[in-house]
Design a protein around this motif. Structure first.
Motif, PDB file in Angstrom:
ATOM      1  N   THR A 138       8.976   3.048  -0.927  1.00 65.48           N
ATOM      2  CA  THR A 138       8.053   4.079  -0.465  1.00 65.48           C
ATOM      3  C   THR A 138       6.610   3.710  -0.751  1.00 65.48           C
ATOM      4  OG1 THR A 138       9.698   5.830  -0.619  1.00 65.48           O
ATOM      5  CG2 THR A 138       7.402   6.513  -0.758  1.00 65.48           C
ATOM      6  N   SER A 139       6.361   2.934  -1.808  1.00 65.73           N
ATOM      7  CA  SER A 139       4.984   2.510  -2.066  1.00 65.73           C
ATOM      8  C   SER A 139       4.431   1.703  -0.893  1.00 65.73           C
ATOM      9  CB  SER A 139       4.912   1.703  -3.367  1.00 65.73           C
ATOM     10  OG  SER A 139       5.604   0.466  -3.264  1.00 65.73           O
ATOM     11  N   ARG A 140       5.279   0.914  -0.237  1.00 67.58           N
ATOM     12  CA  ARG A 140       4.860   0.210   0.991  1.00 67.58           C
ATOM     13  C   ARG A 140       4.508   1.213   2.086  1.00 67.58           C
ATOM     14  NH1 ARG A 140       7.894  -0.631   5.479  1.00 67.58           N
ATOM     15  NH2 ARG A 140       9.728   0.096   4.320  1.00 67.58           N
ATOM     16  N   THR A 141       5.343   2.232   2.248  1.00 66.81           N
ATOM     17  CA  THR A 141       5.075   3.285   3.227  1.00 66.81           C
ATOM     18  C   THR A 141       3.725   3.940   2.972  1.00 66.81           C
ATOM     19  OG1 THR A 141       7.410   3.763   3.603  1.00 66.81           O
ATOM     20  CG2 THR A 141       5.865   5.559   4.011  1.00 66.81           C
ATOM     21  N   LEU A 142       3.431   4.223   1.705  1.00 64.58           N
ATOM     22  CA  LEU A 142       2.190   4.902   1.364  1.00 64.58           C
ATOM     23  C   LEU A 142       0.972   4.035   1.651  1.00 64.58           C
ATOM     24  CD1 LEU A 142       3.222   6.617  -1.995  1.00 64.58           C
ATOM     25  CD2 LEU A 142       3.377   7.504   0.342  1.00 64.58           C
ATOM     26  N   ILE A 143       1.074   2.743   1.388  1.00 65.17           N
ATOM     27  CA  ILE A 143      -0.040   1.843   1.706  1.00 65.17           C
ATOM     28  C   ILE A 143      -0.236   1.781   3.222  1.00 65.17           C
ATOM     29  CG2 ILE A 143      -0.776  -0.573   1.659  1.00 65.17           C
ATOM     30  CD1 ILE A 143       0.449  -0.734  -1.166  1.00 65.17           C
ATOM     31  N   ASN A 144       0.853   1.754   3.979  1.00 66.17           N
ATOM     32  CA  ASN A 144       0.736   1.817   5.439  1.00 66.17           C
ATOM     33  C   ASN A 144       0.010   3.084   5.872  1.00 66.17           C
ATOM     34  OD1 ASN A 144       2.100  -0.585   5.804  1.00 66.17           O
ATOM     35  ND2 ASN A 144       4.063   0.365   6.246  1.00 66.17           N
ATOM     36  N   ALA A 253      -6.491  -4.870 -10.404  1.00 66.38           N
ATOM     37  CA  ALA A 253      -5.681  -5.101  -9.207  1.00 66.38           C
ATOM     38  C   ALA A 253      -4.571  -4.067  -9.101  1.00 66.38           C
ATOM     39  CB  ALA A 253      -5.102  -6.511  -9.236  1.00 66.38           C
ATOM     40  N   ALA A 254      -3.904  -3.771 -10.223  1.00 57.96           N
ATOM     41  CA  ALA A 254      -2.827  -2.782 -10.208  1.00 57.96           C
ATOM     42  C   ALA A 254      -3.366  -1.399  -9.879  1.00 57.96           C
ATOM     43  CB  ALA A 254      -2.118  -2.769 -11.561  1.00 57.96           C
ATOM     44  N   ALA A 255      -4.517  -1.043 -10.443  1.00 57.99           N
ATOM     45  CA  ALA A 255      -5.109   0.258 -10.170  1.00 57.99           C
ATOM     46  C   ALA A 255      -5.519   0.384  -8.705  1.00 57.99           C
ATOM     47  CB  ALA A 255      -6.317   0.478 -11.083  1.00 57.99           C
ATOM     48  N   THR A 256      -6.015  -0.703  -8.125  1.00 56.39           N
ATOM     49  CA  THR A 256      -6.399  -0.673  -6.711  1.00 56.39           C
ATOM     50  C   THR A 256      -5.191  -0.424  -5.821  1.00 56.39           C
ATOM     51  OG1 THR A 256      -8.250  -2.172  -7.100  1.00 56.39           O
ATOM     52  CG2 THR A 256      -7.441  -2.000  -4.843  1.00 56.39           C
ATOM     53  N   ALA A 257      -4.088  -1.133  -6.097  1.00 61.63           N
ATOM     54  CA  ALA A 257      -2.873  -0.945  -5.295  1.00 61.63           C
ATOM     55  C   ALA A 257      -2.353   0.480  -5.438  1.00 61.63           C
ATOM     56  CB  ALA A 257      -1.803  -1.952  -5.728  1.00 61.63           C
ATOM     57  N   ALA A 258      -2.317   0.997  -6.670  1.00 64.93           N
ATOM     58  CA  ALA A 258      -1.824   2.356  -6.881  1.00 64.93           C
ATOM     59  C   ALA A 258      -2.733   3.393  -6.227  1.00 64.93           C
ATOM     60  CB  ALA A 258      -1.701   2.633  -8.378  1.00 64.93           C
ATOM     61  N   ALA A 259      -4.052   3.159  -6.275  1.00 65.97           N
ATOM     62  CA  ALA A 259      -4.988   4.104  -5.662  1.00 65.97           C
ATOM     63  C   ALA A 259      -4.838   4.120  -4.142  1.00 65.97           C
ATOM     64  CB  ALA A 259      -6.418   3.738  -6.049  1.00 65.97           C
ATOM     65  N   LEU A 260      -4.633   2.958  -3.539  1.00 61.22           N
ATOM     66  CA  LEU A 260      -4.401   2.910  -2.091  1.00 61.22           C
ATOM     67  C   LEU A 260      -3.141   3.690  -1.731  1.00 61.22           C
ATOM     68  CD1 LEU A 260      -5.216  -0.807  -1.194  1.00 61.22           C
ATOM     69  CD2 LEU A 260      -6.409   1.229  -0.368  1.00 61.22           C
TER      70      LEU A 260
END
Length: 337
Positions: A138-144, A253-260
């Motif tokens: 789902t994290s991939r879905t959310l970034i999409n 980097a981790a915070a950026t991915a999670a924020a996106l």
């Protein structure tokens, strides 16, 4: 075989392409079909081996139109199955859905109503339960969702649009190909980002098997492909930094991915169906994709992704390529007003 008391959505049909090698999920699918065929006409195009096909015939509700796919072009067999149902159908509004998708009557009515405004409607899937791998995926879905829109396991499409284009190519990323084919031919797409349609999560084993194949889909999206190819060199560079700089860069980097991911979760009421924890898996997904995209490159060099005893090299065609094939076909097929 059971029957259904049917009150159907008029002028609509549900198309379910199926190709199973085991029936571990059969009871759940039968329960869903028993409910589904009370709401809408249903066609299951079943490419399963003969023994399973016969068992499905015995178990599926009698109202389900259970057919074999007609032979199609080499490539993704799901496309041949869909086009088999399209050719058999007399309904103008079609809902195409994978075997793990679980509509409600309200969701069906909403996605079909979208075809009054568009030629193809793209809803948003979410998982019905949340094992670790469902949260990870789902994290991939959310970034999409943060950047544009996700690609679900279900679409609604006008039959006239598919007839005008003669169908779509049997490539690996078939849903993207269908969307691009319709829009390249002059059709209208509606991204129904707030129309949430449930789907059952895969098994953890199936999830793990799909990591490289999903990465390969991005050969159909060159801009995204380039960004993902940069991820592994960037991660390698970060890991080579000294001491606290490495830790700080990894945290950033981790915070950026999670924020996106969180921005995608909050878009269009997504927080109503996506747990907050799913955003926290985004850094793990980014590392996964950084590795798997290079494995996908290796598969590309070897001729493509293994698929049903062959290899599929083409993930999807560009919009410009499809415009050369189909531009104006849907507009030309529409009756003059």
């Amino acid at each position: 075989m059971t029957s259904c008391n049917r009150t159907l959505i008029p002028g609509a049909e549900y198309i379910l392409p199926l190709r199973w090698v085991d029936d571990s999920a059969l009871a759940d699918l039968v329960r869903y079909l028993e409910a589904l065929c009370e709401w809408i006409a249903v066609t299951v195009v079943d490419g399963s081996p003969d023994a399973l096909f016969e068992r499905h015939t015995d178990c599926f509700p009698s109202a389900v139109n259970h057919v074999r796919p007609t032979p199609g072009a080499a490539g993704n067999g799901k496309v041949a199955a869909v086009m088999t149902a399209v050719r058999l159908s007399t309904a103008e509004r079609l809902v195409i859905a994978d075997d793990d998708v679980r509509y409600t009557p309200e969701g069906l009515n909403a996605v079909i109503a979208g075809l009054d405004r568009a030629d193809i409607v793209r809803p948003q899937n979410y998982f019905t339960t949340w094992p670790w791998h469902a949260r990870w995926d789902t994290s991939r879905t959310l970034i999409n969702r943060a950047f544009a829109g996700d690609f679900p396991g279900t679409l609604a499409v006008s039959r006239a649009a598919l007839q005008a284009t003669g169908g779509y190519a049997p490539v690996l990323f078939e849903n993207l190909e269908l969307i691009r084919t319709v829009t390249a031919a002059g059709g209208r797409e509606e991204q129904a980002t707030a129309l949430f349609v449930a789907r059952n999560p895969p098994t953890a084993r199936h999830f793990l098997r799909q990591r490289v194949r999903q990465a390969y889909d991005d050969f159909a999206q060159p801009g995204r492909l380039v960004i993902e190819l940069i991820l592994l060199p960037l991660l390698t560079w970060i890991l080579c930094l000294p001491g606290w700089r490495r830790i700080l860069a990894l945290l950033c980097a981790a915070a950026t991915a999670a924020a996106l991911a969180e921005s995608g979760r909050r878009r269009q009421h997504g927080q109503e169906v996506f747990p907050a924890s799913t955003s926290m898996f985004a850094p793990l997904w980014a590392v996964e994709r950084a590795i798997c995209i290079w494995m996908a490159v290796a598969l590309r060099c070897r001729g493509g992704v293994p698929y049903a005893g062959t290899r599929l090299k083409t993930a999807g065609h560009s919009l410009n390529y499809l415009r050369l094939q189909h531009e104006g076909k849907i507009r030309s097929a529409r009756p003059a007003r």
